[in-house]
Design a protein around this motif. Sequence first.
Motif, PDB file in Angstrom:
ATOM      1  N   UNK A  69      46.597  34.896  38.284  1.00  0.00           N
ATOM      2  CA  UNK A  69      46.721  34.640  39.708  1.00  0.00           C
ATOM      3  C   UNK A  69      45.895  33.426  40.101  1.00  0.00           C
ATOM      4  N   UNK A  70      46.495  32.524  40.836  1.00  0.00           N
ATOM      5  CA  UNK A  70      45.797  31.315  41.265  1.00  0.00           C
ATOM      6  C   UNK A  70      44.975  31.607  42.511  1.00  0.00           C
ATOM      7  N   UNK A  71      44.008  32.509  42.369  1.00  0.00           N
ATOM      8  CA  UNK A  71      43.148  32.872  43.481  1.00  0.00           C
ATOM      9  C   UNK A  71      41.695  32.752  43.070  1.00  0.00           C
ATOM     10  N   UNK A  72      40.841  32.507  44.022  1.00  0.00           N
ATOM     11  CA  UNK A  72      39.408  32.425  43.783  1.00  0.00           C
ATOM     12  C   UNK A  72      38.806  33.799  44.058  1.00  0.00           C
ATOM     13  N   UNK A  73      38.233  34.468  43.021  1.00  0.00           N
ATOM     14  CA  UNK A  73      37.717  35.833  43.225  1.00  0.00           C
ATOM     15  C   UNK A  73      36.532  35.896  44.158  1.00  0.00           C
ATOM     16  N   UNK A 129      45.228  43.182  41.548  1.00  0.00           N
ATOM     17  CA  UNK A 129      44.873  43.327  40.137  1.00  0.00           C
ATOM     18  C   UNK A 129      45.693  44.461  39.534  1.00  0.00           C
ATOM     19  N   UNK A 130      46.320  44.216  38.393  1.00  0.00           N
ATOM     20  CA  UNK A 130      47.029  45.261  37.672  1.00  0.00           C
ATOM     21  C   UNK A 130      46.003  46.289  37.200  1.00  0.00           C
ATOM     22  N   UNK A 138      29.926  45.689  39.358  1.00  0.00           N
ATOM     23  CA  UNK A 138      30.398  44.417  38.825  1.00  0.00           C
ATOM     24  C   UNK A 138      31.148  43.640  39.911  1.00  0.00           C
ATOM     25  N   UNK A 139      30.777  43.857  41.151  1.00  0.00           N
ATOM     26  CA  UNK A 139      31.369  43.099  42.244  1.00  0.00           C
ATOM     27  C   UNK A 139      31.167  41.603  42.042  1.00  0.00           C
ATOM     28  N   UNK A 140      32.136  40.816  42.500  1.00  0.00           N
ATOM     29  CA  UNK A 140      32.082  39.382  42.274  1.00  0.00           C
ATOM     30  C   UNK A 140      30.808  38.735  42.777  1.00  0.00           C
ATOM     31  N   UNK A 157      33.199  49.297  39.144  1.00  0.00           N
ATOM     32  CA  UNK A 157      33.927  48.142  38.653  1.00  0.00           C
ATOM     33  C   UNK A 157      33.772  46.950  39.583  1.00  0.00           C
ATOM     34  N   UNK A 158      34.732  46.046  39.536  1.00  0.00           N
ATOM     35  CA  UNK A 158      34.651  44.845  40.365  1.00  0.00           C
ATOM     36  C   UNK A 158      35.434  43.700  39.757  1.00  0.00           C
TER      37      UNK A 158
END
Length: 296
Positions: free
Chosen positions: A94-98, A195-196, A254-256, A288-289
């Motif tokens: 995905x062309x996204x900025x996390x 997110x899959x 594990x958040x961005x 998670x994250x």
Amino acid sequence: MKQLLVLACGIFCAAISHAQSCNCEKEFIHIRNIVEKNFAGFADRVKALSPEVYKKTADDLQQLTRDRFSSDNCPLIINKYLDLFKSHHLGFSLATDPYKTDTDYISKRPLYPLSNKAFNVGSASASWEGNYVFTTDTLYSIAVIKDSTPLHDYIGVVLTSKIPTWKKGMIKFEGKRVNDSLLTGLLYMRNHRPKIENFLLWDNKNKIGGDWIRMGSSKEITTTYPKMQQWSSWPNLNAAKLSPHTFYMRIGSFGGNARQSIDSMLSVHAALLDTTPNLVLDLRSNAGGADEAWQH
């Protein structure tokens, strides 16, 4: 012979600049054309499926890209198409900025029409259906509703939220049933980045993964940790040498936005991590994250 194709397409809705609406059908056709013309295993897989089955399945998925929710679940539709080929050489990114939140995209996300039933699903339900609260910070709650479509059997819909970008009726996740305890589908992370994901129903059917606990079930687990050096302003992130042979690290998320603090902790303790025989990595209650936060 054709090279094996590794498909790394920069796509989708949230990545489109200037808040243009996502054209999921256009993205789908683009990827379908790439696979049909370049994937070395295409002919063999179509033969195994039969040309008729392949065409009908691909056409049905393309039809789903015209649904009003397609701007949300476009990654899921394309992932289901690529799954037809059972190949680890096909994938997409995905062309996204996390680390950024696309507020224009979020403002255009469709809302699921919640009925009173969504609020009245019993907490003692033996199925997935019910009302759940986020285990880590209780910032929002969801109703898991049975909603059978070609893409999903259940959806998690926001009921209440203290996060301004999350509105009542927004879909938090959608999953297709694998068995009574497992769904596979799409998760919309806190910044709405899709997110899959797989979703596991466990703990007497009261928890979904590590994120959600059914309202009215047993109390949330609370854990106290030893007082240690805190890194930056990120909570539940600490480290300590417990003995000459054992080093302890607590990573509560594990958040961005925890990545820099995690990197700092690893950097400061690099020598100890290289020389101490035993490492205790405490991930209790970690929901998670972002991949970028744990891929070190």
